[in-house]
Scaffold this motif. Sequence first.
Motif, PDB file in Angstrom:
ATOM      1  N   ALA A 129      -0.453  -1.182   8.207  1.00 39.45           N
ATOM      2  CA  ALA A 129      -1.437   0.251   6.972  1.00 39.45           C
ATOM      3  C   ALA A 129      -1.742  -0.092   5.662  1.00 39.45           C
ATOM      4  O   ALA A 129      -2.804   0.276   5.031  1.00 39.45           O
ATOM      5  CB  ALA A 129      -0.983   1.270   8.012  1.00 39.45           C
ATOM      6  N   VAL A 130      -0.095  -0.520   5.066  1.00 34.92           N
ATOM      7  CA  VAL A 130      -0.136  -0.472   3.503  1.00 34.92           C
ATOM      8  C   VAL A 130      -1.062  -2.006   3.343  1.00 34.92           C
ATOM      9  O   VAL A 130      -1.614  -1.360   2.140  1.00 34.92           O
ATOM     10  CB  VAL A 130       1.195  -0.960   3.318  1.00 34.92           C
ATOM     11  CG1 VAL A 130       1.266  -0.619   1.988  1.00 34.92           C
ATOM     12  CG2 VAL A 130       2.174   0.343   4.120  1.00 34.92           C
ATOM     13  N   LEU A 179       1.640   8.074  -0.072  1.00 33.32           N
ATOM     14  CA  LEU A 179       2.450   8.457   1.382  1.00 33.32           C
ATOM     15  C   LEU A 179       2.389   7.783   2.569  1.00 33.32           C
ATOM     16  O   LEU A 179       1.625   7.977   2.624  1.00 33.32           O
ATOM     17  CB  LEU A 179       1.865  10.051   1.353  1.00 33.32           C
ATOM     18  CG  LEU A 179       3.430  11.144   2.339  1.00 33.32           C
ATOM     19  CD1 LEU A 179       4.302  11.358   0.884  1.00 33.32           C
ATOM     20  CD2 LEU A 179       2.460  12.013   2.362  1.00 33.32           C
ATOM     21  N   ILE A 180       3.751   7.232   2.867  1.00 25.78           N
ATOM     22  CA  ILE A 180       3.821   6.376   3.648  1.00 25.78           C
ATOM     23  C   ILE A 180       4.679   7.042   4.592  1.00 25.78           C
ATOM     24  O   ILE A 180       5.799   7.386   5.080  1.00 25.78           O
ATOM     25  CB  ILE A 180       3.843   4.685   3.162  1.00 25.78           C
ATOM     26  CG1 ILE A 180       3.360   4.052   1.340  1.00 25.78           C
ATOM     27  CG2 ILE A 180       3.921   3.894   4.123  1.00 25.78           C
ATOM     28  CD1 ILE A 180       3.788   2.880   1.388  1.00 25.78           C
ATOM     29  N   VAL A 196       5.343   6.589  -3.183  1.00 25.46           N
ATOM     30  CA  VAL A 196       5.099   5.706  -4.154  1.00 25.46           C
ATOM     31  C   VAL A 196       4.266   6.487  -5.386  1.00 25.46           C
ATOM     32  O   VAL A 196       3.257   6.690  -4.960  1.00 25.46           O
ATOM     33  CB  VAL A 196       4.196   4.025  -4.003  1.00 25.46           C
ATOM     34  CG1 VAL A 196       4.196   3.418  -4.804  1.00 25.46           C
ATOM     35  CG2 VAL A 196       5.274   3.224  -2.388  1.00 25.46           C
ATOM     36  N   ASP A 197       4.683   6.331  -6.481  1.00 24.84           N
ATOM     37  CA  ASP A 197       4.189   7.273  -7.539  1.00 24.84           C
ATOM     38  C   ASP A 197       3.524   5.885  -8.489  1.00 24.84           C
ATOM     39  O   ASP A 197       4.542   4.484  -8.835  1.00 24.84           O
ATOM     40  CB  ASP A 197       5.448   7.328  -7.641  1.00 24.84           C
ATOM     41  CG  ASP A 197       4.966   8.784  -9.226  1.00 24.84           C
ATOM     42  OD1 ASP A 197       3.769   8.268 -10.080  1.00 24.84           O
ATOM     43  OD2 ASP A 197       6.623   9.124 -10.394  1.00 24.84           O
ATOM     44  N   MET A 251       3.981  14.791  -1.079  1.00 23.80           N
ATOM     45  CA  MET A 251       3.682  14.171  -2.668  1.00 23.80           C
ATOM     46  C   MET A 251       5.772  15.667  -3.422  1.00 23.80           C
ATOM     47  O   MET A 251       5.260  16.692  -3.734  1.00 23.80           O
ATOM     48  CB  MET A 251       2.783  13.771  -3.506  1.00 23.80           C
ATOM     49  CG  MET A 251       2.410  12.775  -3.050  1.00 23.80           C
ATOM     50  SD  MET A 251       3.417  10.768  -2.643  1.00 23.80           S
ATOM     51  CE  MET A 251       4.039  10.963  -4.669  1.00 23.80           C
ATOM     52  N   PRO A 252       6.462  14.232  -3.664  1.00 22.70           N
ATOM     53  CA  PRO A 252       7.331  15.182  -4.546  1.00 22.70           C
ATOM     54  C   PRO A 252       6.704  15.063  -6.510  1.00 22.70           C
ATOM     55  O   PRO A 252       5.867  14.074  -6.199  1.00 22.70           O
ATOM     56  CB  PRO A 252       8.617  14.800  -4.451  1.00 22.70           C
ATOM     57  CG  PRO A 252       7.714  12.923  -3.827  1.00 22.70           C
ATOM     58  CD  PRO A 252       6.415  13.336  -3.485  1.00 22.70           C
ATOM     59  N   PRO A 253       7.603  15.954  -7.314  1.00 21.22           N
ATOM     60  CA  PRO A 253       6.852  15.538  -8.878  1.00 21.22           C
ATOM     61  C   PRO A 253       6.930  14.142  -8.724  1.00 21.22           C
ATOM     62  O   PRO A 253       7.477  13.217  -8.505  1.00 21.22           O
ATOM     63  CB  PRO A 253       8.189  16.362  -9.267  1.00 21.22           C
ATOM     64  CG  PRO A 253       8.527  17.249  -8.675  1.00 21.22           C
ATOM     65  CD  PRO A 253       8.080  16.689  -6.853  1.00 21.22           C
ATOM     66  N   PRO A 254       5.741  13.911  -9.677  1.00 20.51           N
ATOM     67  CA  PRO A 254       5.008  14.123 -10.856  1.00 20.51           C
ATOM     68  C   PRO A 254       3.667  15.094 -10.430  1.00 20.51           C
ATOM     69  O   PRO A 254       3.327  15.907 -11.202  1.00 20.51           O
ATOM     70  CB  PRO A 254       4.991  13.054 -11.469  1.00 20.51           C
ATOM     71  CG  PRO A 254       4.904  11.687 -10.682  1.00 20.51           C
ATOM     72  CD  PRO A 254       5.719  11.570 -10.059  1.00 20.51           C
ATOM     73  N   SER A 255       4.111  14.324  -8.970  1.00 13.88           N
ATOM     74  CA  SER A 255       2.210  15.009  -7.888  1.00 13.88           C
ATOM     75  C   SER A 255       2.840  16.973  -7.929  1.00 13.88           C
ATOM     76  O   SER A 255       4.123  16.991  -7.216  1.00 13.88           O
ATOM     77  CB  SER A 255       1.733  14.780  -7.079  1.00 13.88           C
ATOM     78  OG  SER A 255       1.562  16.023  -6.463  1.00 13.88           O
TER      79      SER A 255
END
Length: 316
Positions: free
Chosen positions: A23-24, A51-52, A62-63, A243-247
């Motif tokens: 999928a990635v 987001l995986i 992955v940011d 998603m975590p920050p920075p989102s």
Amino acid sequence: MVTSAHVLASQAGRAMLQRGGNAVDAAVATGLALAVVYPVAGNLGGGGFMLIHLADGRDVAVDYRETAPAAASRDMYLGPDGNLLKGAGSSISGWRASGVPGSVAGFALALEKFGSGKISWSEACEPARRLAADGHVVSQSTAANLRAARNLPLFEESKKIYLNGGAFWKAGELWKQPDLGATLARLQKNGPREFYEGETARLIAAAMAANGGTITLDDLKGYHAVVRQPLHGSYRGYDIVTMPPPSSGGIALLQMFAMLEPFDVRAMGSNSAAKYHLFHEVMRRAFRDRAEYLGDPDFVPVPTAGLLDQTYIAGL
């Protein structure tokens, strides 16, 4: 199964699956193809998040969001009178509106760390390169999106790339993007860091310097995507992974769900004033915290635990 905003990009991802990729691998090929066929949001010059959910049960984020150039400053979008600049020098239009691009670095990191190992970077780039060099038939939605982008006629480069001899592209016409095809060919041949340290990087930095932009070669060389741990929450028995920050969207989402959960939303009715009032107030509080507290954790302290504390959210 692959789904995206454009059928040609989805087909690029499906081709990776048919060659044994995961999928990635498919997501990377799809994302690169979207840079060609979905210019309103697909990009090489921007950034994003991936987001995986891995087969072993782990979740990773992955940011590859854009970062500010070193020359960015607090008041860079204010005029001498202290008011926000409009037009080409503003935060939303022109050469100084761009952050340091993260998409190429993010796609490459995802492919390297979480891909199947069966699809090379060059192979993942090929559908996008072919679509750019050989062209694709403009869809009705692409034609409409380009017409709606009011900034395109303002700059010589965007007119050259996104307009057809000064006129907007029409649905059914064949749109070729040779410069983008050449960029993707360089990325294929020399690897993803070419975008940040090779000819593409030099072209970006030179164009920025010539037009009053702020992104330099050092900014590009210093950019790296980051793997982060996602945020976890729940809503009415469902697990949420986000998603975590920075989102800022992940924290806001978890806050809003937590504020909604004590209410019997169904009993309010699907289009009732009570439901809309509740949702409005919930979103208002989450977006207030978003504006006040959230940023890039590599540069500013983000009180994630406090913002997601259940007692704090009950108070909201």
